[in-house]
Design a protein around this motif. Structure first.
Motif, PDB file in Angstrom:
ATOM      1  N   TYR A   1      13.565   3.282  -3.348  1.00  0.00           N
ATOM      2  CA  TYR A   1      13.622   3.273  -1.883  1.00  0.00           C
ATOM      3  C   TYR A   1      14.494   2.162  -1.323  1.00  0.00           C
ATOM      4  O   TYR A   1      14.959   2.245  -0.198  1.00  0.00           O
ATOM      5  CB  TYR A   1      12.208   3.175  -1.294  1.00  0.00           C
ATOM      6  N   ARG A   2      14.680   1.093  -2.079  1.00  0.00           N
ATOM      7  CA  ARG A   2      15.425  -0.042  -1.542  1.00  0.00           C
ATOM      8  C   ARG A   2      16.811  -0.190  -2.149  1.00  0.00           C
ATOM      9  O   ARG A   2      17.481  -1.180  -1.885  1.00  0.00           O
ATOM     10  CB  ARG A   2      14.624  -1.336  -1.795  1.00  0.00           C
TER      11      ARG A   2
ATOM     12  N   LEU B   1       4.120   9.433   4.424  1.00  0.00           N
ATOM     13  CA  LEU B   1       2.993   8.856   3.706  1.00  0.00           C
ATOM     14  C   LEU B   1       1.827   8.652   4.664  1.00  0.00           C
ATOM     15  O   LEU B   1       2.034   8.395   5.855  1.00  0.00           O
ATOM     16  CB  LEU B   1       3.387   7.511   3.091  1.00  0.00           C
ATOM     17  N   SER B   2       0.617   8.731   4.110  1.00  0.00           N
ATOM     18  CA  SER B   2      -0.547   8.592   4.980  1.00  0.00           C
ATOM     19  C   SER B   2      -0.659   7.167   5.500  1.00  0.00           C
ATOM     20  O   SER B   2      -1.233   6.913   6.539  1.00  0.00           O
ATOM     21  CB  SER B   2      -1.816   8.990   4.232  1.00  0.00           C
ATOM     22  N   VAL B   3      -0.095   6.217   4.761  1.00  0.00           N
ATOM     23  CA  VAL B   3      -0.149   4.842   5.236  1.00  0.00           C
ATOM     24  C   VAL B   3       1.228   4.422   5.738  1.00  0.00           C
ATOM     25  O   VAL B   3       1.643   3.304   5.544  1.00  0.00           O
ATOM     26  CB  VAL B   3      -0.617   3.856   4.149  1.00  0.00           C
ATOM     27  N   ALA B   4       1.919   5.378   6.362  1.00  0.00           N
ATOM     28  CA  ALA B   4       3.236   5.057   6.907  1.00  0.00           C
ATOM     29  C   ALA B   4       3.145   3.727   7.628  1.00  0.00           C
ATOM     30  O   ALA B   4       2.191   3.455   8.352  1.00  0.00           O
ATOM     31  CB  ALA B   4       3.668   6.146   7.873  1.00  0.00           C
ATOM     32  N   LEU B   5       4.140   2.910   7.356  1.00  0.00           N
ATOM     33  CA  LEU B   5       4.084   1.528   7.823  1.00  0.00           C
ATOM     34  C   LEU B   5       3.813   1.460   9.324  1.00  0.00           C
ATOM     35  O   LEU B   5       4.665   1.751  10.142  1.00  0.00           O
ATOM     36  CB  LEU B   5       5.409   0.840   7.491  1.00  0.00           C
TER      37      LEU B   5
ATOM     38  N   ALA C   1       9.483   2.728  -7.836  1.00  0.00           N
ATOM     39  CA  ALA C   1       9.337   3.162  -6.445  1.00  0.00           C
ATOM     40  C   ALA C   1      10.113   2.227  -5.523  1.00  0.00           C
ATOM     41  O   ALA C   1      10.844   2.675  -4.632  1.00  0.00           O
ATOM     42  CB  ALA C   1       7.852   3.190  -6.053  1.00  0.00           C
ATOM     43  N   ILE C   2       9.964   0.921  -5.767  1.00  0.00           N
ATOM     44  CA  ILE C   2      10.650  -0.053  -4.909  1.00  0.00           C
ATOM     45  C   ILE C   2      12.156   0.098  -5.039  1.00  0.00           C
ATOM     46  O   ILE C   2      12.894   0.133  -4.047  1.00  0.00           O
ATOM     47  CB  ILE C   2      10.207  -1.487  -5.270  1.00  0.00           C
TER      48      ILE C   2
ATOM     49  N   GLU D   1       1.125   4.269  -2.768  1.00  0.00           N
ATOM     50  CA  GLU D   1       1.031   5.697  -2.488  1.00  0.00           C
ATOM     51  C   GLU D   1       2.211   6.439  -3.120  1.00  0.00           C
ATOM     52  O   GLU D   1       2.059   7.545  -3.654  1.00  0.00           O
ATOM     53  CB  GLU D   1       0.980   5.942  -0.981  1.00  0.00           C
ATOM     54  N   LEU D   2       3.380   5.797  -3.078  1.00  0.00           N
ATOM     55  CA  LEU D   2       4.546   6.390  -3.739  1.00  0.00           C
ATOM     56  C   LEU D   2       4.315   6.474  -5.241  1.00  0.00           C
ATOM     57  O   LEU D   2       4.706   7.451  -5.889  1.00  0.00           O
ATOM     58  CB  LEU D   2       5.796   5.549  -3.457  1.00  0.00           C
ATOM     59  N   VAL D   3       3.671   5.446  -5.790  1.00  0.00           N
ATOM     60  CA  VAL D   3       3.384   5.442  -7.224  1.00  0.00           C
ATOM     61  C   VAL D   3       2.510   6.641  -7.573  1.00  0.00           C
ATOM     62  O   VAL D   3       2.772   7.348  -8.548  1.00  0.00           O
ATOM     63  CB  VAL D   3       2.701   4.120  -7.642  1.00  0.00           C
TER      64      VAL D   3
ATOM     65  N   TRP E   1       2.336   9.424  -5.981  1.00  0.00           N
ATOM     66  CA  TRP E   1       3.160  10.627  -5.853  1.00  0.00           C
ATOM     67  C   TRP E   1       4.052  10.801  -7.083  1.00  0.00           C
ATOM     68  O   TRP E   1       4.153  11.877  -7.657  1.00  0.00           O
ATOM     69  CB  TRP E   1       4.009  10.524  -4.583  1.00  0.00           C
ATOM     70  N   MET E   2       4.681   9.699  -7.488  1.00  0.00           N
ATOM     71  CA  MET E   2       5.583   9.747  -8.640  1.00  0.00           C
ATOM     72  C   MET E   2       4.816  10.077  -9.910  1.00  0.00           C
ATOM     73  O   MET E   2       5.322  10.763 -10.809  1.00  0.00           O
ATOM     74  CB  MET E   2       6.316   8.411  -8.794  1.00  0.00           C
TER      75      MET E   2
ATOM     76  N   LEU F   1       9.229   7.994   3.926  1.00  0.00           N
ATOM     77  CA  LEU F   1       8.198   6.982   4.166  1.00  0.00           C
ATOM     78  C   LEU F   1       7.276   7.390   5.303  1.00  0.00           C
ATOM     79  O   LEU F   1       6.082   7.117   5.271  1.00  0.00           O
ATOM     80  CB  LEU F   1       8.845   5.625   4.454  1.00  0.00           C
TER      81      LEU F   1
ATOM     82  N   GLN G   1       0.838  -1.198   0.000  1.00  0.00           N
ATOM     83  CA  GLN G   1       0.000   0.000   0.000  1.00  0.00           C
ATOM     84  C   GLN G   1       0.877   1.254   0.000  1.00  0.00           C
ATOM     85  O   GLN G   1       0.571   2.243  -0.665  1.00  0.00           O
ATOM     86  CB  GLN G   1      -0.879  -0.027   1.250  1.00  0.00           C
ATOM     87  N   GLN G   2       1.976   1.169   0.738  1.00  0.00           N
ATOM     88  CA  GLN G   2       2.943   2.261   0.752  1.00  0.00           C
ATOM     89  C   GLN G   2       3.495   2.504  -0.647  1.00  0.00           C
ATOM     90  O   GLN G   2       3.597   3.645  -1.103  1.00  0.00           O
ATOM     91  CB  GLN G   2       4.104   1.857   1.658  1.00  0.00           C
ATOM     92  N   ILE G   3       3.859   1.401  -1.294  1.00  0.00           N
ATOM     93  CA  ILE G   3       4.390   1.503  -2.649  1.00  0.00           C
ATOM     94  C   ILE G   3       3.373   2.183  -3.557  1.00  0.00           C
ATOM     95  O   ILE G   3       3.706   3.056  -4.354  1.00  0.00           O
ATOM     96  CB  ILE G   3       4.744   0.107  -3.201  1.00  0.00           C
TER      97      ILE G   3
ATOM     98  N   GLU H   1       5.582   1.251 -10.041  1.00  0.00           N
ATOM     99  CA  GLU H   1       5.709   0.416  -8.838  1.00  0.00           C
ATOM    100  C   GLU H   1       7.152  -0.066  -8.689  1.00  0.00           C
ATOM    101  O   GLU H   1       7.754   0.035  -7.618  1.00  0.00           O
ATOM    102  CB  GLU H   1       4.827  -0.833  -8.968  1.00  0.00           C
TER     103      GLU H   1
ATOM    104  N   ASP I   1      14.387  14.312  -2.525  1.00  0.00           N
ATOM    105  CA  ASP I   1      13.117  14.974  -2.824  1.00  0.00           C
ATOM    106  C   ASP I   1      11.937  14.006  -2.832  1.00  0.00           C
ATOM    107  O   ASP I   1      10.786  14.435  -2.846  1.00  0.00           O
ATOM    108  CB  ASP I   1      13.178  15.668  -4.196  1.00  0.00           C
ATOM    109  N   LEU I   2      12.235  12.706  -2.858  1.00  0.00           N
ATOM    110  CA  LEU I   2      11.142  11.731  -2.780  1.00  0.00           C
ATOM    111  C   LEU I   2      10.513  11.835  -1.392  1.00  0.00           C
ATOM    112  O   LEU I   2      11.199  12.180  -0.427  1.00  0.00           O
ATOM    113  CB  LEU I   2      11.681  10.306  -2.986  1.00  0.00           C
ATOM    114  N   PRO I   3       9.213  11.568  -1.278  1.00  0.00           N
ATOM    115  CA  PRO I   3       8.603  11.661   0.048  1.00  0.00           C
ATOM    116  C   PRO I   3       9.266  10.681   1.016  1.00  0.00           C
ATOM    117  O   PRO I   3       9.638   9.575   0.620  1.00  0.00           O
ATOM    118  CB  PRO I   3       7.140  11.278  -0.192  1.00  0.00           C
TER     119      PRO I   3
END
Lengths: 241, 183
Positions: free
Chosen positions: B99-100, B168-172, B95-96, A106-108, A110-111, B165, A102-104, B92, B161-163
């Motif tokens: 961040y990773r 995020l509204s669904v911060a882990l 993004a992964i 949300e990042l998608v 944003w991107m 984590l 779900q986090q991913i 997707e 500049d990326l948000p």
């Protein structure tokens, strides 16, 4: 029909979701249920229904998720010892993955917005992104090509051909014959109308002619008893009027 | 404007990519870092609000970009093409990796829950990700990271500049059923 899943539609449907987690998240959002307290039985049933519906039940990733959901559902059904604090919720790993995913997503989002904003500014020396790489030039000998063609042709099944012989119905001829019979006799039977040694085409032609003449009021068709012989009777013009 | 500022302006105008501070400094080996800094400041001031283009910080560099309000007109006249949009699967995956990084295919597959090999190949082809190192594990898997063009297509100055984590509204959040193992 299980066979429907194959072919072109399959790939199209796959693109609707980026993967099984995407589909799961979609279902969870639709139901507005709490991810951390996932109603696994309900979600599992919906997941199975959707992948069967979309023909995704042939895609390994989706099948694997379906199996995982069913296993968790089964584990939750097993009785637990009372006061067992050590119990691990079988949903925990899936919930962790869903939250991460779900986090991913949300990042998608944003991107996507960022890329959209950037796309509204043009840079100097802008070059269109190269099209997808062209296929490598094909180097092939004539003999290889012929051999390949033969292999492909060998796979083509011999077509089954049916010889179709046109046998047009002769409704006009049958009508003329019926008119002749009607002029001679007031009533007659089907056997008289169709004549001896009638072919299938004769039978059909005669039957259509009979119906047509009955419609025009030239004759009446009666059948005194079920499955009994048909009686064809001349309709006098005076009576019809 | 000073001659150095004009030189930077010319270089930024000619370049098809963002120019880093080092790029700009290399234009005039005689000029010191301070002078380049000052010239860049001069240029930024000159391109404040009075121009159809802006001087923006992108991908650890500087680049002239047209102002957003002119996008539609330029687009309509077909003087330039908008870049192709990235598919949800590609975003997707990006993004992964963003961040990773450095991250291997297996981990990307695991997080997405779906085989990502083809998507990653495409991203490599487009120059948005690249192999940065090899992992320690079995078979020493290739590990991927994002490239400057990745920052360019998002218009970012840097990965910072990326948000974050936790923004995020669904911060882990730790799901309730998992007991906290930390002492």
């Amino acid at each position: 029909m299980p066979g429907q899943a194959g072919g072109g539609g399959f790939v199209v449907e796959l693109e609707k979701f980026t993967g099984p987690l995407d589909l799961l998240l979609h279902l969870i959002r639709e139901d507005e249920v709490d991810i951390t307290d996932l109603p696994i039985a309900k979600i599992a049933d919906q997941f199975l229904a959707v992948i069967a519906d979309l023909g995704l039940n042939q895609a390994a990733d989706y099948l694997e998720m379906a199996a995982r959901l069913l296993r968790i559902k089964a584990q939750l059904l097993l009785p637990r010892r009372l006061g067992d604090d050590e119990w691990d919720d079988p949903r925990a790993e899936l919930v962790r993955r869903l939250l991460e995913y779900q986090q991913i997503r949300e990042l998608v989002d944003w991107m996507h917005v960022a890329a959209g904003a950037r796309a509204e500014r043009y840079a100097r020396g802008y070059e269109a992104p190269p099209p997808d790489a062209p296929p490598a030039p094909l180097r092939i000998e004539l003999n290889e090509l012929l051999a390949a063609a033969e292999r492909v042709i060998a796979l083509i099944p011999e077509p089954t051909l049916h010889r179709v012989v046109p046998r047009p119905l002769d409704v006009e001829g049958a009508t003329a014959r019926l008119h002749a019979l009607l002029a001679e006799r007031e009533t007659f039977g089907w056997a008289d109308a169709v004549g001896p040694q009638a072919t299938l085409v004769d039978v059909l032609s005669t039957f259509i002619a009979l119906l047509e003449l009955a419609k025009r009021g030239t004759l009446t068709l009666t059948q005194p008893e079920p499955f009994g012989p048909m009686v064809i009777r001349r309709e006098s013009p005076r009576e019809a009027a | 404007m000073s001659p150095l500022a004009k030189l930077l302006e010319a270089a930024l105008f000619a370049a098809a990519r963002p120019l880093t501070f080092e790029d700009l400094a290399s234009l005039d080996p005689e000029a010191g870092e301070m002078a380049v800094e000052a010239a860049l400041g001069e240029l930024r001031a000159a391109y404040g609000d009075d121009h159809g283009v802006e001087l923006l910080e992108i991908a650890d560099g500087w680049q002239f970009l047209t102002r957003r309000e002119y996008a539609e007109a330029i687009d309509r006249a077909q003087f330039a093409l908008r870049p192709r949009r990235l598919s949800p699967a590609a975003l997707e995956t990006l993004a992964i990796i963003a961040y990773r990084q450095p991250v291997g295919r297996l981990e990307v597959d695991e997080i997405r829950g779906v085989d990502s090999g083809a998507v990653m190949d495409k991203l490599v082809e487009r120059g948005l990700i690249e192999v940065v190192t090899r992992g320690e594990g079995l078979g020493r898997p290739l590990l991927y990271g994002t490239t400057p063009p990745f920052l360019e297509i998002l218009g970012l100055k840097s990965l910072d500049d990326l948000p974050r984590l936790d923004e995020l509204s669904v911060a882990l959040r730790r799901p309730a059923p998992i007991p906290d193992d930390d002492p």
